[in-house]
Design a protein around this motif. Structure first.
Motif, PDB file in Angstrom:
ATOM      1  N   GLU A  22       0.873  -1.177   0.000  1.00 36.38           N
ATOM      2  CA  GLU A  22       0.000   0.000   0.000  1.00 36.38           C
ATOM      3  C   GLU A  22       0.908   1.225   0.000  1.00 36.38           C
ATOM      4  O   GLU A  22       1.372   1.669   1.057  1.00 36.38           O
ATOM      5  N   GLY A  23       1.183   1.770  -1.189  1.00 38.40           N
ATOM      6  CA  GLY A  23       2.129   2.885  -1.278  1.00 38.40           C
ATOM      7  C   GLY A  23       3.516   2.424  -0.901  1.00 38.40           C
ATOM      8  O   GLY A  23       4.062   1.487  -1.491  1.00 38.40           O
ATOM      9  N   VAL A  24       4.096   3.055   0.116  1.00 40.41           N
ATOM     10  CA  VAL A  24       5.439   2.677   0.556  1.00 40.41           C
ATOM     11  C   VAL A  24       5.392   1.635   1.663  1.00 40.41           C
ATOM     12  O   VAL A  24       6.442   1.185   2.142  1.00 40.41           O
ATOM     13  N   ARG A  25       4.217   1.239   2.100  1.00 43.14           N
ATOM     14  CA  ARG A  25       4.091   0.304   3.214  1.00 43.14           C
ATOM     15  C   ARG A  25       3.748  -1.089   2.713  1.00 43.14           C
ATOM     16  O   ARG A  25       3.025  -1.260   1.738  1.00 43.14           O
ATOM     17  N   VAL A  26       4.263  -2.098   3.396  1.00 43.66           N
ATOM     18  CA  VAL A  26       3.954  -3.488   3.101  1.00 43.66           C
ATOM     19  C   VAL A  26       3.105  -4.035   4.242  1.00 43.66           C
ATOM     20  O   VAL A  26       3.532  -4.023   5.403  1.00 43.66           O
ATOM     21  N   LEU A  27       1.905  -4.477   3.918  1.00 39.78           N
ATOM     22  CA  LEU A  27       0.973  -4.987   4.912  1.00 39.78           C
ATOM     23  C   LEU A  27       0.892  -6.505   4.832  1.00 39.78           C
ATOM     24  O   LEU A  27       0.938  -7.095   3.736  1.00 39.78           O
ATOM     25  N   TYR A  28       0.754  -7.131   5.991  1.00 41.70           N
ATOM     26  CA  TYR A  28       0.560  -8.579   6.079  1.00 41.70           C
ATOM     27  C   TYR A  28      -0.786  -8.853   6.711  1.00 41.70           C
ATOM     28  O   TYR A  28      -1.231  -8.145   7.621  1.00 41.70           O
ATOM     29  N   GLU A  29      -1.450  -9.914   6.229  1.00 42.93           N
ATOM     30  CA  GLU A  29      -2.735 -10.304   6.798  1.00 42.93           C
ATOM     31  C   GLU A  29      -2.948 -11.789   6.551  1.00 42.93           C
ATOM     32  O   GLU A  29      -2.298 -12.399   5.691  1.00 42.93           O
ATOM     33  N   LEU A  30      -3.852 -12.384   7.303  1.00 41.55           N
ATOM     34  CA  LEU A  30      -4.152 -13.803   7.128  1.00 41.55           C
ATOM     35  C   LEU A  30      -4.791 -14.059   5.773  1.00 41.55           C
ATOM     36  O   LEU A  30      -5.658 -13.315   5.325  1.00 41.55           O
ATOM     37  N   ASP A  31      -4.343 -15.120   5.117  1.00 40.25           N
ATOM     38  CA  ASP A  31      -5.012 -15.590   3.911  1.00 40.25           C
ATOM     39  C   ASP A  31      -6.053 -16.634   4.317  1.00 40.25           C
ATOM     40  O   ASP A  31      -6.197 -16.940   5.515  1.00 40.25           O
ATOM     41  N   GLY A  32      -6.759 -17.198   3.344  1.00 35.99           N
ATOM     42  CA  GLY A  32      -7.809 -18.157   3.653  1.00 35.99           C
ATOM     43  C   GLY A  32      -7.359 -19.288   4.574  1.00 35.99           C
ATOM     44  O   GLY A  32      -8.026 -19.574   5.588  1.00 35.99           O
ATOM     45  N   PRO A  33      -6.244 -19.981   4.282  1.00 36.61           N
ATOM     46  CA  PRO A  33      -5.793 -21.050   5.179  1.00 36.61           C
ATOM     47  C   PRO A  33      -5.465 -20.553   6.582  1.00 36.61           C
ATOM     48  O   PRO A  33      -5.646 -21.286   7.556  1.00 36.61           O
TER      49      PRO A  33
END
Length: 351
Positions: A321-332
């Motif tokens: 997202e722009g200059v930021r890298v976001l992490y989040e849970l995927d389906g598994p």
């Protein structure tokens, strides 16, 4: 309900601002109305907060509890200091709260209770200055007992939500932004924007909105707060995304998780190890490596190592997202939490 004329001022200047005072009220409202039966994802926090408040001998004034219960979580505007986008300072807000004129307190309470002031609220009506001063003394102690262990999670969730809404405002405009807010019911009648369930009882028309301030609250469920300042600034609360961050274990500020032995009976920790399980639990809302490390009390390098393994396993996904890298849970990852962590109401990720 608050009515905002659009023809004269449009939306004014739309801003987003956090408010520790409003967030504190929201958490008190949840304890007051939930009565030990807080909904997901607040149940764990509810139990921990009640124990902590008892140990710290902190008691919320009965009149504030009654005001929360009287109208479904709405509070009189004299309690709601309009947040300043450049100042999220609780001490400054408390100073403004203590200076509210007694006449204003009584006038609003008479509007709220036209059939007579309830016995629970009479101490506030009889001596507003003393009761507000007592409240300003209690709120910091309440916050230290009930919210301080979750401070990092609250900050991360609020900041992420503000960034999300700012992108919507910049790319899609104010109407799309207002339509995206949870816990805020909107309708438009001609050139009047109506905010339902907010403000004082009945209908309040704002003559000229110079600025509309939107206030994200992690404890925003059932907290339709709204207030208007003397300069025409109107502030309205909405429920922030990421309230599931409260599912994580609270740790004292500065204490690091060294990744020790799994907790007894904690299937997720037994499978992944304590620190990696904490990373998975911390990703119920999108976040960055540094914010996740701060929330968990882990070194950023340790979090990066865990994230790399989880991404490779398909449990976590990353996006820029722009200059930021976001992490989040995927389906598994969502499925893993549902089946191994007894959290079957974890939402599936957005596509």
């Amino acid at each position: 309900m608050i009515e905002i004329p659009l023809r004269r001022s449009g939306y004014g200047t739309v801003r987003l601002a956090e408010s520790r005072l409003w967030e504190t009220y929201g958490s008190i409202g949840l304890l007051s109305t939930g009565r030990g039966l807080a909904p997901w994802p607040y149940a764990r926090w509810d139990r921990a907060a009640r124990r902590s408040l008892t140990r710290a001998d902190v008691t919320v004034p009965g009149w504030l509890v009654h005001l929360h219960r009287a109208r479904g979580g709405v509070l009189p505007s004299f309690l709601l200091v309009v947040p300043c986008p450049t100042r999220g300072d609780l001490a400054a807000d408390l100073a403004a709260l203590a200076a509210v004129p007694a006449a204003r307190v009584r006038e609003e309470l008479e509007q709220w209770f036209p059939q007579g002031i309830p016995a629970e609220v009479r101490p506030l009506y009889a001596d507003p200055r003393t009761r507000l001063a007592e409240l300003c003394d209690v709120l910091p102690r309440y916050r230290r007992a009930a919210l301080a262990p979750y401070e990092a999670s609250l900050r991360v969730a609020t900041e992420e939500d503000i960034l999300l809404r700012a992108r919507i405002l910049a790319t899609r405009g104010p109407e799309r932004l207002l339509g995206s807010l949870r816990g805020l019911r909107l309708s438009r009648h001609g050139d009047v924007l109506r905010l339902h369930g907010a403000g004082t009882p009945g209908r309040t028309a704002v003559a000229d909105v110079s600025r509309l301030v939107l206030v994200p609250l992690v404890f925003g469920a059932g907290a339709p707060y709204a207030a208007t300042g003397p300069d025409g600034t109107t502030a309205v609360a909405y429920r922030a995304e990421g309230a599931a961050a409260l599912l994580g274990e609270a740790r004292p500020s500065g204490k690091r998780d060294t990744g020790g032995e799994p907790g007894p009976g904690d299937r997720l920790e037994i499978l992944l190890g304590r620190s990696r399980a904490g990373v998975v639990r911390g990703l119920v809302a999108p976040t960055t490596t540094s914010d996740l490390a701060a929330a968990l009390g882990l070194a950023p390098s340790t979090v990066s190592e865990h994230l790399a393994a989880l991404v490779a396993a398909g449990v976590v996904r990353r996006r820029r997202e722009g200059v930021r890298v976001l992490y989040e849970l995927d389906g598994p990852g969502v499925a893993l939490l549902r089946h191994m962590d007894d959290r079957r109401r974890v939402n599936a990720p957005d596509t």
